[in-house]
Design an enzyme around this catalytic site. Structure first.
Site, PDB file in Angstrom:
ATOM      1  N   HIS A 265       0.850  -1.204   0.000  1.00 17.55           N
ATOM      2  CA  HIS A 265       0.000   0.000   0.000  1.00 17.55           C
ATOM      3  C   HIS A 265       0.881   1.247   0.000  1.00 17.55           C
ATOM      4  CE1 HIS A 265      -3.399   2.520   0.656  1.00 17.55           C
ATOM      5  NE2 HIS A 265      -3.652   2.280   1.934  1.00 17.55           N
ATOM      6  N   HIS A 306      -2.281  -2.262  -9.526  1.00 19.99           N
ATOM      7  CA  HIS A 306      -3.231  -1.600  -8.633  1.00 19.99           C
ATOM      8  C   HIS A 306      -4.490  -2.443  -8.556  1.00 19.99           C
ATOM      9  CE1 HIS A 306      -5.787   1.512  -6.883  1.00 19.99           C
ATOM     10  NE2 HIS A 306      -4.658   2.130  -6.556  1.00 19.99           N
ATOM     11  N   ASP A 364       2.803   5.503  -6.715  1.00 17.04           N
ATOM     12  CA  ASP A 364       4.061   5.396  -5.973  1.00 17.04           C
ATOM     13  C   ASP A 364       5.287   5.318  -6.865  1.00 17.04           C
ATOM     14  OD1 ASP A 364       1.990   3.543  -4.020  1.00 17.04           O
ATOM     15  OD2 ASP A 364       3.082   5.255  -3.217  1.00 17.04           O
TER      16      ASP A 364
HETATM   17  C1  SDX Z   1      -1.377   2.181  -3.335  1.00 16.62           C
HETATM   18  O1  SDX Z   1      -6.105   0.858  -3.117  1.00 16.62           O
HETATM   19  C2  SDX Z   1      -5.616   2.018  -3.374  1.00 16.62           C
HETATM   20  O2  SDX Z   1      -6.257   2.928  -3.843  1.00 16.62           O
HETATM   21  C3  SDX Z   1      -4.156   2.185  -2.978  1.00 16.62           C
HETATM   22  C4  SDX Z   1      -3.492   3.495  -3.390  1.00 16.62           C
HETATM   23  C5  SDX Z   1      -4.077   4.675  -2.647  1.00 16.62           C
HETATM   24  O3  SDX Z   1      -3.950   5.804  -3.148  1.00 16.62           O
HETATM   25  O4  SDX Z   1      -4.588   4.486  -1.513  1.00 16.62           O
HETATM   26  O5  SDX Z   1      -3.629   3.698  -4.776  1.00 16.62           O
HETATM   27  C6  SDX Z   1      -2.002   3.494  -3.049  1.00 16.62           C
HETATM   28  O6  SDX Z   1      -1.339   1.357  -2.459  1.00 16.62           O
HETATM   29  C7  SDX Z   1      -0.870   1.913  -4.737  1.00 16.62           C
HETATM   30  C8  SDX Z   1      -0.319   0.450  -4.894  1.00 16.62           C
HETATM   31  C9  SDX Z   1       1.116   0.461  -4.359  1.00 16.62           C
HETATM   32  N1  SDX Z   1       1.607  -0.910  -4.261  1.00 16.62           N
HETATM   33  C10 SDX Z   1       2.618  -1.344  -5.068  1.00 16.62           C
HETATM   34  O7  SDX Z   1       3.104  -0.672  -5.974  1.00 16.62           O
HETATM   35  C11 SDX Z   1       3.129  -2.732  -4.699  1.00 16.62           C
HETATM   36  C12 SDX Z   1       3.239  -3.581  -5.966  1.00 16.62           C
HETATM   37  N2  SDX Z   1       1.870  -3.857  -6.459  1.00 16.62           N
HETATM   38  C13 SDX Z   1       1.262  -5.115  -6.045  1.00 16.62           C
HETATM   39  O8  SDX Z   1       1.604  -5.577  -4.787  1.00 16.62           O
HETATM   40  C14 SDX Z   1      -0.197  -5.225  -6.466  1.00 16.62           C
HETATM   41  O9  SDX Z   1      -0.299  -4.779  -7.744  1.00 16.62           O
HETATM   42  C15 SDX Z   1      -1.262  -4.556  -5.614  1.00 16.62           C
HETATM   43  C16 SDX Z   1      -1.181  -4.962  -4.173  1.00 16.62           C
HETATM   44  C17 SDX Z   1      -1.130  -3.079  -5.712  1.00 16.62           C
HETATM   45  C18 SDX Z   1      -2.629  -4.966  -6.160  1.00 16.62           C
HETATM   46  O10 SDX Z   1      -2.714  -6.316  -6.010  1.00 16.62           O
HETATM   47  P1  SDX Z   1      -4.112  -7.105  -6.289  1.00 16.62           P
HETATM   48  O11 SDX Z   1      -5.144  -6.202  -6.842  1.00 16.62           O
HETATM   49  O12 SDX Z   1      -4.465  -7.891  -5.058  1.00 16.62           O
HETATM   50  O13 SDX Z   1      -3.725  -8.035  -7.476  1.00 16.62           O
HETATM   51  P2  SDX Z   1      -2.982  -9.395  -7.317  1.00 16.62           P
HETATM   52  O14 SDX Z   1      -1.955  -9.298  -6.233  1.00 16.62           O
HETATM   53  O15 SDX Z   1      -3.994 -10.477  -7.258  1.00 16.62           O
HETATM   54  O16 SDX Z   1      -2.186  -9.452  -8.706  1.00 16.62           O
HETATM   55  C19 SDX Z   1      -2.854  -9.883  -9.876  1.00 16.62           C
HETATM   56  C20 SDX Z   1      -1.781 -10.577 -10.706  1.00 16.62           C
HETATM   57  C21 SDX Z   1      -1.023 -11.634  -9.899  1.00 16.62           C
HETATM   58  O17 SDX Z   1      -0.560 -12.602 -10.819  1.00 16.62           O
HETATM   59  P3  SDX Z   1      -1.429 -14.009 -10.919  1.00 16.62           P
HETATM   60  O18 SDX Z   1      -1.489 -14.582  -9.516  1.00 16.62           O
HETATM   61  O19 SDX Z   1      -2.793 -13.606 -11.452  1.00 16.62           O
HETATM   62  O20 SDX Z   1      -0.630 -14.850 -11.880  1.00 16.62           O
HETATM   63  O21 SDX Z   1      -0.792  -9.602 -11.098  1.00 16.62           O
HETATM   64  C22 SDX Z   1       0.470  -9.935 -10.526  1.00 16.62           C
HETATM   65  C23 SDX Z   1       0.195 -10.898  -9.372  1.00 16.62           C
HETATM   66  O22 SDX Z   1       1.307 -11.750  -9.174  1.00 16.62           O
HETATM   67  N3  SDX Z   1       1.033  -8.677 -10.030  1.00 16.62           N
HETATM   68  C24 SDX Z   1       2.317  -8.326 -10.147  1.00 16.62           C
HETATM   69  C25 SDX Z   1       2.393  -7.039  -9.567  1.00 16.62           C
HETATM   70  N4  SDX Z   1       1.192  -6.674  -9.120  1.00 16.62           N
HETATM   71  C26 SDX Z   1       0.348  -7.693  -9.396  1.00 16.62           C
HETATM   72  N5  SDX Z   1       3.393  -8.956 -10.684  1.00 16.62           N
HETATM   73  C27 SDX Z   1       4.564  -8.275 -10.620  1.00 16.62           C
HETATM   74  N6  SDX Z   1       4.725  -7.038 -10.090  1.00 16.62           N
HETATM   75  C28 SDX Z   1       3.661  -6.396  -9.558  1.00 16.62           C
HETATM   76  N7  SDX Z   1       3.815  -5.173  -9.026  1.00 16.62           N
END
Ligand code: SDX
Length: 429
Positions: A265, A306, A364
């Site tokens: 997050h 996201h 971010d």
């Molecule tokens: C913020 O919610 C908000 O509004 C948050 C925010 C705010 O203003 O409050 O916008 C701020 O938190 C932005 C997000 C910052 N986080 C990151 O940058 C961390 C990296 N991102 C991930 O951890 C991820 O993308 C999330 C947590 C942000 C979202 O994850 P989800 O929606 O739960 O999706 P998921 O984890 O189920 O991923 C879906 C697929 C997966 O692959 P499969 O299992 O389907 O094969 O996408 C892949 C994940 O492995 N994936 C990534 C990835 N993010 C998702 N693979 C590599 N790198 C990534 N960053």
């Protein structure tokens, strides 16, 4: 909200008519609150398909990359308003006129200082404590100083506590940095703007006067606007859930700060910059892209992806412009980290894995580059995010508390543990 209905037939043969509501923007919702009477729960870990509340504050369209604060597009607000106008908008629902803005700013300025005894709380922390650990502790401790405004059923108390939080969180954030550096705390200056005052408290020295650079002040102000609110994200949902028990607003915001800290997050900006520094050179990008795609490697590309945006995060676009402005102003336009970031963005956006999973740069991705070029240390990035998001948190908290039908949030579960069984005496276990 216009009312429709959805039919649900249970295995028992019971047919249910569930009310549906249509919003002003976004998805229709199905009201499942009465399902428990039919002996079933809904099941939605991570709340991927769950609307937890009704709100009028922020709207996101993830597929179109749209973000509206009270109906205004984020890029227009970032371009035409300063953070105090945006804070007023989020809190009150409309943009202020000049008099309303001045009254709001004067009220914030009236609360920028913290109780002198609060400074002693810092002494209990090691100098190398993570500033988010200090923020959680010190912001939560504010409720020990303001007993005059903790009646959350009193609208005047709610507003006063909210203004105290908006005004004091930047002061406490700057104190976290000063304490870690062994520098004296700097008192706020009320003739300065909100962003200017924050940079003043972060970097000014008693030994010489140095006003914050206007280019950096504008970038800081814009970063505050871009991070101010974001619908029912993890930390905002934490604030709402804590607030639903009637906990005081200082404790609720401390809970939001704790939740924001996670690297998935708000902690992602710090993690993203650490990742860019670890990559170090564009030649190493393919190695990290491969790791991000490797199912057996927990590594994720920080700053990408996201829960809602399956398109460009509109904030990342605005942040990208600011990054170039600030790096040019600070003489760092050839910054190797920016080169790595730009090349990583280009490669990721062309890679089938990221395209298929709709992983775009999020808020971010660029914020860390701007903050680093302003001279803010990496471990302060999430503190800055919390500072800005405090405005959204207090607006969402007040909206929730003011709801006449508001009740304590208490989800149920899918229980898969042991059914009832007898305790055996220890000698026969
Ligand atoms: C913020 O919610 C908000 O509004 C948050 C925010 C705010 O203003 O409050 O916008 C701020 O938190 C932005 C997000 C910052 N986080 C990151 O940058 C961390 C990296 N991102 C991930 O951890 C991820 O993308 C999330 C947590 C942000 C979202 O994850 P989800 O929606 O739960 O999706 P998921 O984890 O189920 O991923 C879906 C697929 C997966 O692959 P499969 O299992 O389907 O094969 O996408 C892949 C994940 O492995 N994936 C990534 C990835 N993010 C998702 N693979 C590599 N790198 C990534 N960053």
């Amino acid at each position: 909200m216009t009312e429709k209905s959805a039919k649900l037939t249970l295995p028992s043969g019971e047919e249910l008519n569930l009310a549906m509501y249509s919003p002003s923007e976004g998805n229709d919702v199905i009201d499942v609150s009465k399902l428990v009477k039919s002996g079933v729960f809904t099941y939605d870990p991570g709340f991927m398909s769950t609307a937890a509340c009704e709100s009028k504050i922020t709207y996101i369209d993830g597929s179109k990359g749209i973000l509206l604060y009270r109906g205004y597009p984020i890029d227009e607000l970032a371009d035409k308003c300063d953070f105090m106008e945006v804070a007023y908008l989020l809190f009150n629902g409309e943009l202020p006129n000049a008099d309303e803005k001045q009254e709001f700013v004067d009220c914030v300025n009236n609360h920028t200082m913290v109780h002198e005894q609060l400074a002693t709380f810092f002494r209990g922390f090691r100098r190398d404590a993570h500033p988010m650990a200090i923020m959680v502790g010190v912001v939560g401790a504010l409720s020990a100083f303001y007993h005059d405004s903790l009646d959350i059923n009193n609208p005047e108390h709610r507003s006063r506590s909210a203004m105290r939080l908006i005004a004091k969180v930047p002061t406490i954030a700057a104190m976290c940095y000063r304490y870690s550096m062994g520098h004296p705390f700097v008192y706020p200056r009320n003739e300065m703007t909100y962003a200017e005052n924050f940079l003043h408290q972060m970097f000014s020295m008693p030994s010489h006067d140095k006003k914050p650079d206007p280019v950096l002040v504008k970038a800081m102000d814009r970063i505050f606007t871009l991070h101010a609110d974001h619908e029912q994200n993890c930390s905002t949902s934490t604030v709402r859930l804590a607030g639903s028990s009637g906990a005081n607003p200082f404790a609720c915001i401390a809970a939001g700060i704790a939740s924001l800290w996670g690297p998935a997050h708000g902690g992602a900006n710090e993690a993203c910059l650490n990742m860019l520094n670890e990559i170090g050179d564009v030649s190493r990008i393919p190695e990290f892209i491969a790791r991000a795609k490797d199912k057996n490697d927990p590594f994720r590309l920080m700053g990408f992806g996201h829960r809602v945006y399956k398109n460009f995060d509109p904030r990342a676009k605005v942040m990208r412009e600011s990054a170039h402005e600030v790096l040019a102003a600070t003489g760092k336009k050839d910054d190797p980290i920016l080169k790595v970031a730009m090349e990583l963005e280009r490669i990721a956006l062309e890679d089938p894995y990221f395209i298929e999973k709709k992983l775009y740069p999020n808020v971010d991705f660029y914020s860390g580059i701007i903050l680093q070029s302003i001279g803010i240390p990496t471990n302060m990035f999430t503190v800055i995010f919390a500072l800005a998001r405090t405005v959204g948190w207090v607006a969402q908290w007040r909206e929730m508390i003011s709801e006449p039908t508001q009740k304590i949030g208490r989800p149920r579960q899918l229980y898969t543990g042991s059914s009832e069984r007898k305790v055996k005496p220890i000698e026969s276990r």
